[in-house]
Design an enzyme around this catalytic site. Structure first.
Site, PDB file in Angstrom:
ATOM      1  N   ALA A 188       0.812  -1.216   0.000  1.00 16.10           N
ATOM      2  CA  ALA A 188       0.000   0.000   0.000  1.00 16.10           C
ATOM      3  C   ALA A 188       0.845   1.266   0.000  1.00 16.10           C
ATOM      4  O   ALA A 188       0.383   2.313  -0.450  1.00 16.10           O
ATOM      5  CB  ALA A 188      -0.950   0.005   1.201  1.00 16.10           C
ATOM      6  N   GLU A 189       2.081   1.201   0.505  1.00 19.76           N
ATOM      7  CA  GLU A 189       2.941   2.393   0.483  1.00 19.76           C
ATOM      8  C   GLU A 189       3.321   2.799  -0.933  1.00 19.76           C
ATOM      9  O   GLU A 189       3.738   3.935  -1.168  1.00 19.76           O
ATOM     10  CB  GLU A 189       4.222   2.145   1.288  1.00 19.76           C
ATOM     11  CG  GLU A 189       4.056   2.310   2.786  1.00 19.76           C
ATOM     12  CD  GLU A 189       3.192   1.228   3.399  1.00 19.76           C
ATOM     13  OE1 GLU A 189       2.451   1.527   4.345  1.00 19.76           O
ATOM     14  OE2 GLU A 189       3.240   0.074   2.921  1.00 19.76           O
ATOM     15  N   THR A 246      -4.218  -3.303   2.026  1.00 19.09           N
ATOM     16  CA  THR A 246      -3.658  -4.639   1.824  1.00 19.09           C
ATOM     17  C   THR A 246      -3.806  -5.497   3.081  1.00 19.09           C
ATOM     18  O   THR A 246      -3.716  -5.017   4.204  1.00 19.09           O
ATOM     19  CB  THR A 246      -2.180  -4.552   1.416  1.00 19.09           C
ATOM     20  OG1 THR A 246      -1.499  -3.662   2.302  1.00 19.09           O
ATOM     21  CG2 THR A 246      -2.049  -4.044  -0.007  1.00 19.09           C
ATOM     22  N   ASP A 311      -1.028   5.783   8.585  1.00 23.70           N
ATOM     23  CA  ASP A 311      -0.537   4.416   8.438  1.00 23.70           C
ATOM     24  C   ASP A 311      -0.936   3.556   9.637  1.00 23.70           C
ATOM     25  O   ASP A 311      -0.193   2.673  10.059  1.00 23.70           O
ATOM     26  CB  ASP A 311       0.984   4.397   8.231  1.00 23.70           C
ATOM     27  CG  ASP A 311       1.519   3.009   7.861  1.00 23.70           C
ATOM     28  OD1 ASP A 311       0.742   2.192   7.338  1.00 23.70           O
ATOM     29  OD2 ASP A 311       2.713   2.737   8.104  1.00 23.70           O
ATOM     30  N   ASN A 400       3.307  -3.509  16.156  1.00 22.13           N
ATOM     31  CA  ASN A 400       3.429  -3.782  14.731  1.00 22.13           C
ATOM     32  C   ASN A 400       3.090  -5.238  14.457  1.00 22.13           C
ATOM     33  O   ASN A 400       2.142  -5.773  15.033  1.00 22.13           O
ATOM     34  CB  ASN A 400       4.827  -3.382  14.241  1.00 22.13           C
ATOM     35  CG  ASN A 400       4.869  -3.034  12.769  1.00 22.13           C
ATOM     36  OD1 ASN A 400       4.860  -3.904  11.923  1.00 22.13           O
ATOM     37  ND2 ASN A 400       4.894  -1.744  12.464  1.00 22.13           N
ATOM     38  N   MET A 662      19.463  -3.771  -4.984  1.00 23.93           N
ATOM     39  CA  MET A 662      19.693  -2.340  -5.203  1.00 23.93           C
ATOM     40  C   MET A 662      19.423  -2.022  -6.667  1.00 23.93           C
ATOM     41  O   MET A 662      20.306  -2.084  -7.515  1.00 23.93           O
ATOM     42  CB  MET A 662      21.127  -1.969  -4.818  1.00 23.93           C
ATOM     43  CG  MET A 662      21.466  -0.504  -5.056  1.00 23.93           C
ATOM     44  SD  MET A 662      20.409   0.621  -4.119  1.00 23.93           S
ATOM     45  CE  MET A 662      20.415   2.042  -5.200  1.00 23.93           C
TER      46      MET A 662
END
Length: 698
Positions: A188-189, A246, A311, A400, A662
């Protein structure tokens, strides 16, 4: 179907010689094994085993350990079936061991592409497996659901469950109900639409899909009633960035009611002013939703944070229990989501029974019991005021993903609490980036830690963690263990009167379930964030836990705020304990890090301003707040390529290290802006070289 099966276990619902409905319904009484993520469908993470208890735990020792081949965060709950232990590791790998000796039996690598890492907000972690019949089920970071032969580790089938062109990931453990494998996703971010799906355990065919937020307008005519109702709570072109919601972690199941409970995540973007201009509750964000597992049919929902903008997900651990409240036996669902309030809900109807904050909260003053809605502090609505707000809890949540545990004899829920704030700086004229970087609608650089030792130490001192024993009937704290830092591990409660928890500082501990006294500890040499499990083989009780520092806290703010414990290394292992265990870990290797010795800064003020913003949006989630990196991923202030502009471009622009995670950022950032990032890191490194102190330990 399982509701009937619960009453007639002997009349059918058997799936051969493997894990079947009867086994899963009786998992709470099975002391030899740990066959589903939360140990039972109620997800209580309580084992009646008592061989290891308050009197004997002092004799607990290491039975065996296994080094892992992934040096990233380890968050998995092991499964234990018939004397074998099955674990997932970072990068969605799977390993099977003999539960008594530690002998490696098989391993499976789904070969997740390294570039998938850039889609994962919070490390390349995986939280575990599900079992049914003779198969194990794995969700991979790149969005596949894979069935494995439990005996050999061979792949039986694989299904892609997401649009892999978008920033979907899977980090959560699947669940299985009556041969239906349930899996959600994250992302979702970055801009996706949330859902949970069910797949046939034998064939891999998708059986149903439940979307948590409505889609584009052209879908409205065909959407089910629950989504039509939700659409009325949204505004603007919310579907453009998916909407979010999500289902990335929590699920639970009540077989008697035949209800599956899912936790729904945050909005996309976070800032509601951009996601849904004009507000609205934005159903079913930040909600618990009850479904029929056979069909995915909506039954009820409870939204803990309407119109969420911080959030504040409701994907945290969902737990079921039967409690006596006001003299009446109630079938309840309990959750301590990110927003800082502990909820007790009637799991048949979704009615809110009680709620209270389990830690410090400043974004709301309480819960209106008549409506079930939070009583918001108007200043917290940065999306409406346009002014910054430092919220407690912050985006990391007061709790969390780390699982709670429940001890029925004590009547307590044990919560791994995070005590930390977060600065929300609304960004004027914010624009999404559909290629790279967080799409959250706030200025992620504005709240970065300044190069001021007093400010850093103040932030570190005010950022802590706790193990809180919470009475869900009285909605009060019974006792707590205070930790100097957050991101401590998930929990296990046992019939031996114990609560087991790992710590961010690198210890694995056992506490008295009654009063929180520390009874035993083991130096794990690395942060332990995963929850432990317990099982028996040949009448002997074992406790197992995955160790390995990682996750979003380790990657983003952890380097700034670890003043007390110092930098925590990642040494990824499976640790298994028993009474009288005599195995020894090898000596902890020294934490070797390059010194901060940057070249001279040659940028200019305008370039630095632009690069400060770019680093916060594109780099900070992996390489640390204000470029103060972790021990898990490279600390760029110490990078050997800082003095080589061409090599920097090859990596950051072209993606020369994409196989390692990366990726290149050429789709979002020009070569000039990428050079600006190099100058920003050089600038910060020179500041910290002079500053010394916190965040700069060798």
């Amino acid at each position: 179907m399982l509701a009937a099966c619960a009453a007639l276990l002997l009349a059918g619902c058997n799936n051969g010689d493997g894990i079947d409905a009867e086994a899963l319904l009786g998992a709470g009484e099975d002391t030899a094994n740990w066959i589903t993520y939360g140990r039972d469908y109620a997800e209580q993470r309580f084992s009646p085993l008592d061989q290891i208890n308050a009197e004997t735990v002092g004799d607990l020792g290491l039975a065996w350990y296994a080094d892992l081949d992934t040096r990233r965060g380890q968050e998995a709950t092991p499964l234990v079936i018939d004397g074998k232990i099955y674990v997932t590791t970072a990068w969605s790998k799977v390993k099977a061991y003999d539960g008594k000796t530690g002998a490696l039996l098989w391993e499976f690598d789904p070969q997740v592409p390294g570039e998938t890492a850039v889609k994962a907000c919070c490390d390349v972690v995986n939280r575990g497996l599900a079992a049914w019949g003779d198969k194990l089920f794995l969700g991979t970071l790149d969005g596949r659901l894979i069935a494995l032969d439990r005996e050999t580790g061979a792949q039986v089938w694989s299904e892609v469950t997401v649009d892999q062109s978008k920033a979907y990931t899977i980090t959560g453990a699947p669940r299985v109900i009556d041969g239906r494998v349930l899996i959600g996703n994250g992302g979702a971010e970055y801009g996706v639409r949330g859902y949970v799906s069910a797949y046939d355990a034998d064939s891999g065919d998708m059986l149903w899909r439940f979307y948590t937020v409505p889609g584009a307008p052209d879908e409205a005519a065909d959407e089910p009633e629950y989504l039509a109702r939700a659409r009325e709570t949204w505004n603007g072109e919310f579907w453009d960035l998916g909407g979010g919601g999500t289902v990335w972690d929590a699920m639970a199941y009540d077989a008697e009611l035949d209800l599956l409970y899912i936790g729904v995540g945050n909005g996309s973007p976070w800032n509601q002013a951009y996601r849904s201009p004009g507000g609205g509750d934005n159903l079913y964000l930040s909600s618990i939703v009850a479904l029929r597992p056979e069909t995915g049919e909506y039954v009820w929902h409870y939204q803990s944070t309407p119109g969420e903008t911080w959030d504040f997900t409701a994907t945290q651990h969902i737990m079921l229990a039967d409690l006596t409240i006001d003299g009446q036996q109630r079938k309840v669902l309990m959750q301590a989501p990110k927003n800082g309030f502990f909820y007790v809900i009637d799991r048949a109807t979704g009615e809110l029974i009680s709620a209270n904050n389990y830690t410090q909260v400043n974004w709301a003053t309480g819960i209106d019991m008549a409506t079930g809605r939070p009583i918001e502090n108007p200043e917290a609505r940065f999306d409406k005021t346009g002014r910054p707000f430092v919220s407690v809890p912050g985006a990391g949540g007061a709790h969390n993903w780390h699982p709670m545990a429940f001890h029925p004899d004590e009547g307590l829920v044990y919560i791994p609490v995070i005590e930390a704030g977060f600065p929300y700086f609304p960004e004027a004229n914010w624009q999404p980036d559909r290629n790279r970087g967080f799409n959250v609608g706030i200025d992620q650089s504005a709240g970065a830690m300044p190069a001021d030792e007093a400010v850093r130490r103040g932030a570190a001192a005010g950022t802590r963690g706790a193990l809180v024993a919470w009475d869900p009937v009285t909605q009060t704290e019974r006792w707590r263990v205070q930790y100097p830092g957050p991101w401590n591990g998930g929990l296990l409660a046992t019939g031996g009167g114990l609560v087991f928890q790992g710590t961010a500082a690198g210890m694995f501990k056992a506490y008295s379930a009654a009063d929180g006294r520390e009874l035993w500890s083991f130096p794990a040499q690395t942060g332990v964030v995963a929850p432990s499990v317990t099982y028996t083989i040949d009448g002997e009780q074992y406790v197992a836990v995955m160790a390995g520092w990682g996750g979003i806290w380790a990657l983003a703010p952890g380097g700034v705020l670890n003043e007390t414990s110092g930098p925590v290394p990642n040494i990824s292992r499976l640790l298994v304990f028993k009474l009288g265990g005599t195995a020894q870990l090898p000596p902890a290797p020294p934490l070797a890090r390059r010194p901060i010795d940057p070249p001279a800064y040659t940028g200019n003020a305008a370039q630095l301003t632009r690069a400060t913003y770019d680093f916060g949006r594109y780099c900070g989630a992996c390489h640390g707040d204000a470029a103060i990196g972790s021990t898990v991923l490279p600390d760029l202030r110490r990078s050997a390529v800082l003095d080589n502009a061409q090599t920097w471009q090859t990596i950051v622009h072209d993606g020369a290290l994409a196989a390692n995670g990366m990726v290149g950022f050429s789709q979002s950032l020009s070569a000039e802006r990428i050079e600006g990032l190099r100058q920003y890191v050089i600038f910060r490194a020179n500041q910290d070289k002079e500053l010394g102190g916190i965040g700069n330990q060798p």
